[in-house]
Design a protein around this motif. Structure first.
Motif, PDB file in Angstrom:
ATOM      1  N   SER A 179      28.043  70.971  38.019  1.00 34.78           N
ATOM      2  CA  SER A 179      28.374  71.550  39.237  1.00 34.78           C
ATOM      3  C   SER A 179      29.699  71.395  39.677  1.00 34.78           C
ATOM      4  CB  SER A 179      27.176  71.215  40.122  1.00 34.78           C
ATOM      5  OG  SER A 179      27.460  69.739  40.521  1.00 34.78           O
ATOM      6  N   GLN A 180      30.524  70.526  39.299  1.00 30.88           N
ATOM      7  CA  GLN A 180      31.883  70.457  39.675  1.00 30.88           C
ATOM      8  C   GLN A 180      32.441  71.552  39.153  1.00 30.88           C
ATOM      9  OE1 GLN A 180      32.954  66.401  38.675  1.00 30.88           O
ATOM     10  NE2 GLN A 180      31.786  65.291  40.158  1.00 30.88           N
ATOM     11  N   THR A 181      33.813  71.819  39.904  1.00 26.69           N
ATOM     12  CA  THR A 181      34.632  72.803  39.407  1.00 26.69           C
ATOM     13  C   THR A 181      35.583  72.048  38.463  1.00 26.69           C
ATOM     14  OG1 THR A 181      36.353  72.144  41.265  1.00 26.69           O
ATOM     15  CG2 THR A 181      34.663  73.922  41.658  1.00 26.69           C
ATOM     16  N   LYS A 182      36.132  73.044  37.536  1.00 25.43           N
ATOM     17  CA  LYS A 182      37.080  72.729  36.500  1.00 25.43           C
ATOM     18  C   LYS A 182      38.400  71.979  37.062  1.00 25.43           C
ATOM     19  CE  LYS A 182      35.490  76.002  33.209  1.00 25.43           C
ATOM     20  NZ  LYS A 182      35.898  77.256  32.186  1.00 25.43           N
ATOM     21  N   SER A 183      38.980  71.302  36.319  1.00 23.76           N
ATOM     22  CA  SER A 183      40.095  70.735  36.699  1.00 23.76           C
ATOM     23  C   SER A 183      41.283  71.639  36.223  1.00 23.76           C
ATOM     24  CB  SER A 183      40.447  69.405  35.934  1.00 23.76           C
ATOM     25  OG  SER A 183      40.795  70.002  34.314  1.00 23.76           O
ATOM     26  N   GLN A 240      41.349  74.808  33.534  1.00 26.60           N
ATOM     27  CA  GLN A 240      41.360  76.301  34.062  1.00 26.60           C
ATOM     28  C   GLN A 240      42.659  77.032  33.224  1.00 26.60           C
ATOM     29  OE1 GLN A 240      40.729  77.241  38.232  1.00 26.60           O
ATOM     30  NE2 GLN A 240      40.728  75.251  38.586  1.00 26.60           N
ATOM     31  N   GLU A 246      47.308  67.225  38.979  1.00 21.41           N
ATOM     32  CA  GLU A 246      46.153  67.848  39.592  1.00 21.41           C
ATOM     33  C   GLU A 246      46.384  67.937  41.051  1.00 21.41           C
ATOM     34  OE1 GLU A 246      43.423  69.624  38.178  1.00 21.41           O
ATOM     35  OE2 GLU A 246      43.945  68.878  36.177  1.00 21.41           O
ATOM     36  N   SER A 275      42.517  81.572  39.090  1.00 24.35           N
ATOM     37  CA  SER A 275      40.877  81.990  39.094  1.00 24.35           C
ATOM     38  C   SER A 275      40.680  82.357  37.603  1.00 24.35           C
ATOM     39  CB  SER A 275      40.743  83.463  39.917  1.00 24.35           C
ATOM     40  OG  SER A 275      41.321  84.390  39.152  1.00 24.35           O
ATOM     41  N   ASP A 276      39.274  82.750  37.336  1.00 24.34           N
ATOM     42  CA  ASP A 276      39.104  82.983  35.784  1.00 24.34           C
ATOM     43  C   ASP A 276      39.891  84.124  35.210  1.00 24.34           C
ATOM     44  OD1 ASP A 276      36.992  81.259  35.981  1.00 24.34           O
ATOM     45  OD2 ASP A 276      35.525  82.708  36.283  1.00 24.34           O
TER      46      ASP A 276
END
Length: 170
Positions: free
Chosen positions: A26-30, A34, A114, A145-146
């Motif tokens: 559930s954590q966002t990607k680094s 990305q 990061e 973003s993606d």
């Protein structure tokens, strides 16, 4: 019998809960995660130290970041003339200058900081030899973003700040 049934429901619910996604899911990607992949050049804007705009040629290109810390970047003028001779080894001086001044290509390794959203690039080879081995090559990610990546090259060798926009290759 009802005690066994209740115990069975309790055990079944524990099994169900243990099958739920973990926190890492559930954590966002680094930022590095990305970045990985190929991004197609969309546009760029250049600004001199005095705030004046730098005219940028129409270009096509891409940047690719690999999971093992390598990258390649290329932009090529999309309006460059074709060689009249049709032989890539025999351009006229004007054709050669148009091509050479309209291509930026380099490759090497990268690391990601990061916290500051900074990509540190180690350029190993380049179409502009002055970039190879140049210290403190940074790209500051302003948005990701993606589907879209935007970063700033805070100071090129010509003293220009570049803002670049890429779309993820599909």
């Amino acid at each position: 019998m009802s005690r066994r049934f209740a115990l069975g429901l309790f055990v079944a619910s524990l099994i169900s809960i243990s099958a739920l996604p973990t926190d890492s899911f559930s954590q966002t990607k680094s930022l590095k995660e990305q970045l990985i992949g190929t991004w197609i050049y969309e546009s760029s804007k250049g600004t001199r130290e005095d705030g004046s705009a730098v005219e940028r040629p129409k270009s096509k290109g891409a940047v690719t970041y690999t999971s093992d810390g390598h990258f390649h970047f290329i932009t090529v003028r999309s309006d460059a003339p074709k060689y009249a001779s049709g032989d890539s080894a025999r351009p006229s001086p004007e054709e050669a200058m148009a091509i050479a001044s309209g291509v930026v290509a380099y490759t090497g390794t990268y690391t990601v900081e990061e916290g500051s959203k900074t990509i540190h690039v180690n350029i190993e080879t380049s179409s502009f030899p002055n970039l190879a081995g140049a210290p403190n090559q940074r790209r500051i990610v302003t948005s990701i973003s993606d589907d879209e990546l935007m970063f700033t090259n805070p100071r090129t060798p010509a003293g220009v700040t570049l803002e670049l926009v890429f779309k993820r290759a599909k």
